[in-house]
Write a protein that holds these residues in place. Structure first.
Motif, PDB file in Angstrom:
ATOM      1  N   HIS A 153       0.807  -1.204   0.000  1.00 35.00           N
ATOM      2  CA  HIS A 153       0.000   0.000   0.000  1.00 35.00           C
ATOM      3  C   HIS A 153       0.850   1.268   0.000  1.00 35.00           C
ATOM      4  CE1 HIS A 153      -3.669  -2.267   0.426  1.00 35.00           C
ATOM      5  NE2 HIS A 153      -3.135  -2.947   1.415  1.00 35.00           N
ATOM      6  N   GLY A 183      -1.574   3.785   4.185  1.00 35.54           N
ATOM      7  CA  GLY A 183      -2.578   2.758   3.979  1.00 35.54           C
ATOM      8  C   GLY A 183      -3.970   3.271   4.307  1.00 35.54           C
ATOM      9  N   THR A 214      -3.746  -3.425   6.360  1.00 35.84           N
ATOM     10  CA  THR A 214      -3.650  -2.477   5.247  1.00 35.84           C
ATOM     11  C   THR A 214      -2.948  -1.191   5.644  1.00 35.84           C
ATOM     12  OG1 THR A 214      -5.885  -1.785   5.842  1.00 35.84           O
ATOM     13  CG2 THR A 214      -5.659  -3.342   4.010  1.00 35.84           C
TER      14      THR A 214
END
Length: 332
Positions: free
Chosen positions: A44, A63, A125
């Protein structure tokens, strides 16, 4: 304890008691979060470059993460649906997906990191700040200043490595005096629901290696920290929440930190706050003031929770506002 502090404690406690609390990232609700090793979410990572006159700006992705919509105080589903439509964003009544962004500023011979993102302990993430830094071609040893908008856990996550050593070994820490005091306030810590105390412990641990030689900024004035780079008090989200104004060659950009958390809604409804605001009334007043200023002065704005690359403009829309992403800067 003040009425504001009591109200905030009650709100946090009600959030813990609600089913939505189970949807919060494990980092926020796990007492042993400090011991969780963070693995950078390199998939990410992303970098966007921009110029503000002679100043070079890098927007660095850390992220994204989802939070329960319950954290947005005052949210009404029908109004939220209309607000999201104006923002051209989907509306999910159960959850909010937000970006976490950081910035890097090169002004003259100064290289300033602005926040360091979260860790993948909060969500898989997240935690891409170090990868984004590398993607920008920046060697951590070359960063001479670390400016923190504030010390919440999603802004200090990259400050140390897995061993607790400084990620930016040569950077002087700059933050508001009020922020250092707030983060280390034992009475405040004791007043929090136990499920939220790990966030303070984590932030204290991240700040500790940078404590020696730190510079604490006053919240009573603006402070120039580098040529054309000025720290601005933006109290509300935390007592020491600050932003930065970049000015060079007639161009201006405002980095406003956590003034907006939910861009789908808070431009249309700046009176909607988040549960993590230390002083909701002040946070709302600051947001309304900065939205008005950005729209009136046609300022480019940047924020840690705007949609990456989180560079854009605010325009008036009816009695409120909406956000327009900035076009690419082909000078870089």
């Amino acid at each position: 304890m003040t009425q504001s502090a009591l109200s905030r404690r009650s709100l946090l406690a009600s959030l813990v008691a609600a089913p939505a609390f189970l949807a919060l990232p494990a980092f926020i609700r796990t007492a042993n979060a400090e011991a969780t090793e963070s693995v950078p979410a390199s998939n990410h990572s992303a970098v966007i470059r921009r110029r503000v006159g002679d100043i070079e700006l890098f927007a660095l992705a850390d992220g994204f993460s989802s939070l329960p919509s319950q954290i947005l105080v005052g949210m009404e589903n029908e109004v939220a649906t209309a607000a999201a439509r104006i923002a051209h964003k989907p509306h999910d009544p159960a959850s909010l997906t937000i970006s976490i962004n950081t910035y890097l500023i090169r002004s003259g011979d100064r290289l300033i990191a602005v926040d360091t993102g979260a860790t993948s302990a909060m969500a898989p993430t997240l935690g891409a700040w170090r990868s984004s830094l590398a993607e920008a071609g920046i060697v951590p040893e070359d960063v001479d200043t670390l400016f923190l908008t504030h010390a919440h856990s999603d802004h200090v996550g990259g400050m140390t490595d897995a061993a607790g050593a400084r990620t930016l070994p040569n950077a002087q820490l700059l933050l508001a005096e009020a922020e250092w005091s707030f983060t280390h306030d034992e009475a405040l810590y004791a007043s929090l629901p136990p499920e939220f105390q790990p966030n303070f412990r984590f932030s204290r641990g991240q700040l500790a290696p940078y404590a020696e030689g730190r510079k604490e900024l006053a919240m009573t004035k603006e402070t120039e920290i580098a040529p054309g780079v000025t720290a601005l008090p933006m109290q509300g989200h935390t007592p020491g929440h600050m932003g930065l104004r970049l000015e060079s060659q007639g161009e201006t950009l405002l980095i406003w930190g956590d003034v907006v958390h939910a861009p789908a809604y808070q431009f249309t409804r700046p009176d909607w706050s988040v549960a993590f605001d230390a002083d909701m009334a002040s946070a709302i007043a600051t947001r309304q003031r900065l939205l008005d200023m950005a729209a009136t002065d046609d300022l480019m704005v940047a924020g840690m929770h705007l949609d990456f690359p989180a560079l854009g403009y605010v325009e008036r829309h009816g009695t409120a506002y909406r956000y327009l992403a900035a076009p690419p800067d082909f000078r870089v």
